[in-house]
Design an enzyme around this catalytic site. Structure first.
Site, PDB file in Angstrom:
ATOM      1  N   VAL A 256      38.601  40.003  59.386  1.00  0.00           N
ATOM      2  CA  VAL A 256      39.651  39.083  58.963  1.00  0.00           C
ATOM      3  C   VAL A 256      39.597  37.784  59.760  1.00  0.00           C
ATOM      4  O   VAL A 256      39.635  36.689  59.189  1.00  0.00           O
ATOM      5  CB  VAL A 256      41.030  39.769  59.104  1.00  0.00           C
TER       6      VAL A 256
ATOM      7  N   ASP B  94      37.310  35.849  71.087  1.00  0.00           N
ATOM      8  CA  ASP B  94      37.265  37.304  71.055  1.00  0.00           C
ATOM      9  C   ASP B  94      36.964  37.793  72.468  1.00  0.00           C
ATOM     10  O   ASP B  94      36.241  37.135  73.225  1.00  0.00           O
ATOM     11  CB  ASP B  94      36.163  37.761  70.081  1.00  0.00           C
TER      12      ASP B  94
ATOM     13  N   LYS C 106      29.587  39.546  71.148  1.00  0.00           N
ATOM     14  CA  LYS C 106      29.828  39.050  69.792  1.00  0.00           C
ATOM     15  C   LYS C 106      29.923  37.525  69.780  1.00  0.00           C
ATOM     16  O   LYS C 106      29.322  36.841  68.944  1.00  0.00           O
ATOM     17  CB  LYS C 106      31.148  39.667  69.289  1.00  0.00           C
TER      18      LYS C 106
ATOM     19  N   THR D 263      47.620  43.184  60.117  1.00  0.00           N
ATOM     20  CA  THR D 263      48.626  44.009  59.442  1.00  0.00           C
ATOM     21  C   THR D 263      49.399  44.791  60.498  1.00  0.00           C
ATOM     22  O   THR D 263      48.809  45.563  61.256  1.00  0.00           O
ATOM     23  CB  THR D 263      47.925  44.985  58.476  1.00  0.00           C
TER      24      THR D 263
ATOM     25  N   PHE E  22      42.148  48.434  39.776  1.00  0.00           N
ATOM     26  CA  PHE E  22      42.463  49.600  40.614  1.00  0.00           C
ATOM     27  C   PHE E  22      42.784  50.853  39.823  1.00  0.00           C
ATOM     28  O   PHE E  22      43.633  51.651  40.203  1.00  0.00           O
ATOM     29  CB  PHE E  22      43.570  49.249  41.638  1.00  0.00           C
TER      30      PHE E  22
ATOM     31  N   CYS F 154      41.690  49.686  55.633  1.00  0.00           N
ATOM     32  CA  CYS F 154      43.045  49.202  55.314  1.00  0.00           C
ATOM     33  C   CYS F 154      43.902  50.187  54.532  1.00  0.00           C
ATOM     34  O   CYS F 154      44.954  50.599  55.010  1.00  0.00           O
ATOM     35  CB  CYS F 154      42.954  47.881  54.563  1.00  0.00           C
TER      36      CYS F 154
ATOM     37  N   LYS G 223      44.896  53.545  56.331  1.00  0.00           N
ATOM     38  CA  LYS G 223      45.660  53.258  57.560  1.00  0.00           C
ATOM     39  C   LYS G 223      47.035  52.665  57.229  1.00  0.00           C
ATOM     40  O   LYS G 223      48.041  53.035  57.845  1.00  0.00           O
ATOM     41  CB  LYS G 223      44.834  52.301  58.421  1.00  0.00           C
TER      42      LYS G 223
END
Ligand code: UDX
Ligand code: UDX
Length: 425
Positions: free
Chosen positions: A11, A30, A35, A121, A249, A260, A263
């Site tokens: 994201v 980060d 990374k 989220t 869907f 996602c 969870k």
């Protein structure tokens, strides 16, 4: 606008690259030094169509930078966008430790007015908690605004989703940050939805829970179709033409996976339970999802009762096509169950070489089926649909294909001599 994006995951990276492309000055930070070093040299650690090119372009134009100096960057940028992970704990609730770490840094470094935007989220009440925490830590309410701005992007089409949103949700405590927020994204015709902090958090959970509900509904219908010898594809078509239902869907299959939907469903259940709200529908959605693999293995059992010592090739490891992400992939859960049953498992995936004990991973799709009794298609990659079936047949020992995603043409493979088992057929 000068924006610091915290977290260079799926994201964070896609959001940072698109915000830079919209013309903002973006620093993506980060805690993972390796990374960040890679990103600074142009190495993008995830597969997301178009992302490498977008990052390259904006890095060269000087609008996108990467840094592991998290504290300094948070201190120096007026807009902080939090996109760290919020993975599930064993009990289904969200692990918010990364969010907490970022909030501590914000509280200890803030000098001038900042807008802090939560993109991760998070369960209902988290952004209110962030607000209270900053106040408790001595910050004056005039020094910051908290915004909940959930993300609705899908892996594999993330850039398209950010460029063509169907809505932009901002949860705020006051109107103060709204003028700035309206300059954040190129929204096209998408409506803004302004709500409370908790309202925005719940919009995200409600969306993913609804998508999961549609999938479990499709899977239950497919089971009924199976029992009545009806092709579920016809049912999905019939349902999807009704605009009140919509065609998206409704694909039946191994069930929903990824980082996602599963969870967020458990986190929503946990949030409801904490307030003593029963979640009968969410429970049913999860229960159907949790038994999809068993359903398919039972289906295979009708033609091949004993899977012990059978050689089974599984095509597809990622949780869906178009991504290299295999977190919470139903394909892996299926492979684990096959191993438990004593099968010898071969796998092939265009993006991922699965590293799992007792599994042989192949780099070549055709080699992976050599001498296999059964081929199971677990992820609907396009190349599986277009493959040379006579070659597959000649390499296999057995003739069974279990297509858990209904993605190949049953008639074509039956003509080649396969025994084809699909979803609801
Ligand atoms: C995102 C969201 O943030 C999550 O809430 C949502 O539900 C799914 O999508 P994702 O981008 O998939 O998560 O996370 P991940 O790929 O795990 O990346 C998170 C990044 O944050 C990692 O690179 C990690 O190193 C970084 N991080 C974590 C920080 O920079 N600081 C921290 O304190 C913790
Ligand atoms: C999801 C949401 O779609 C997105 O809005 C949110 O921001 C993040 O979570 P993502 O996890 O990338 O996105 O994947 P998605 O395309 O939603 O698929 C999730 C799972 O559902 C996959 O395992 C997929 O195979 C499965 N699925 C999807 C079905 O089984 N049937 C369908 O009809 C659609």
């Amino acid at each position: 606008m000068r924006i610091c994006v915290v977290g260079a995951g799926y994201v964070g990276l896609t959001t940072a690259a698109t915000l830079a492309d919209f013309g903002h000055e973006v620093q993506c930070v980060d805690i993972d030094h390796v990374k960040i070093e890679g990103l600074s040299l142009g190495f993008v650690p995830i597969y997301e169509p178009g992302l490498t090119e977008l990052i390259d372009k904006n890095r060269k134009d000087g609008r996108l930078r990467f840094s592991s100096q998290v504290k300094e960057s948070i201190r120096d940028y007026p807009v902080i966008l939090i996109a760290v992970g919020t993975p599930p704990k064993e009990d289904g609730s969200s692990n918010l430790s990364s969010i907490h770490q970022v909030v501590e840094i914000v509280a200890s470094t803030i000098q001038e007015y900042k807008i802090i935007i939560t993109k991760s989220t998070v369960p209902p009440g988290t952004n209110e908690w962030i607000y209270q925490k900053l106040v408790e830590m001595g910050l004056d309410e005039d020094r910051f605004d908290i915004v909940s701005n959930p993300e609705f992007l899908r892996e594999g089409t993330a850039l398209w989703d950010i460029l063509h949103p169907n809505k932009i949700v901002f949860g705020t405590k006051s109107d103060r940050p709204i003028k700035v927020l309206k300059k954040l994204y190129a929204r096209g015709k998408a409506p803004y939805i302004f709500t409370s902090l908790t309202g925005a958090e719940l919009i995200k959970y409600a969306s993913n829970a609804f998508l999961a509900t549609k999938i479990s509904f499709a899977n239950e219908m497919a089971r009924i179709c199976d029992a009545y010898d009806v092709d579920y594809a016809d049912i999905a078509k019939g349902l999807g033409t009704d605009p009140r239902i919509g065609r998206h869907f409704l694909k039946a299959g191994l069930g929903f996976g990824g980082s996602c939907l599963p969870k967020d469903l458990s986190a929503l259940k946990d949030s409801a339970t904490r307030k003593k709200v029963e979640t009968k529908l969410l429970d049913a959605v999860m229960a159907i999802n949790d038994t999809q693999i068993e359903h398919y293995l039972n289906k295979l059992g009708t033609v091949l009762p004993d899977l012990a010592a059978k050689q089974i090739t599984v095509w597809g490891v990622t949780f869906k096509p178009g991504t290299d992400d295999s977190r919470f992939s139903p394909a892996i859960a299926l492979i684990e169950q096959l191993i438990q049953k004593g099968s010898h498992v071969h796998t092939y995936d265009p993006m991922v070489q699965l590293q799992l004990a007792d599994v042989s991973s192949f780099a070549d799709q055709y080699e992976s089926v050599n001498h296999s009794d059964v081929l199971i298609i677990a992820t609907e990659w396009e190349q599986f649909q277009k493959c040379n079936w006579s070659e597959v047949k000649s390499r296999m020992k057995g003739a069974f294909i279990l297509d858990t995603r209904n993605c190949i043409d049953g008639k074509t493979v039956r003509r080649e001599g396969f025994i084809y088992l699909g979803v609801g057929i």
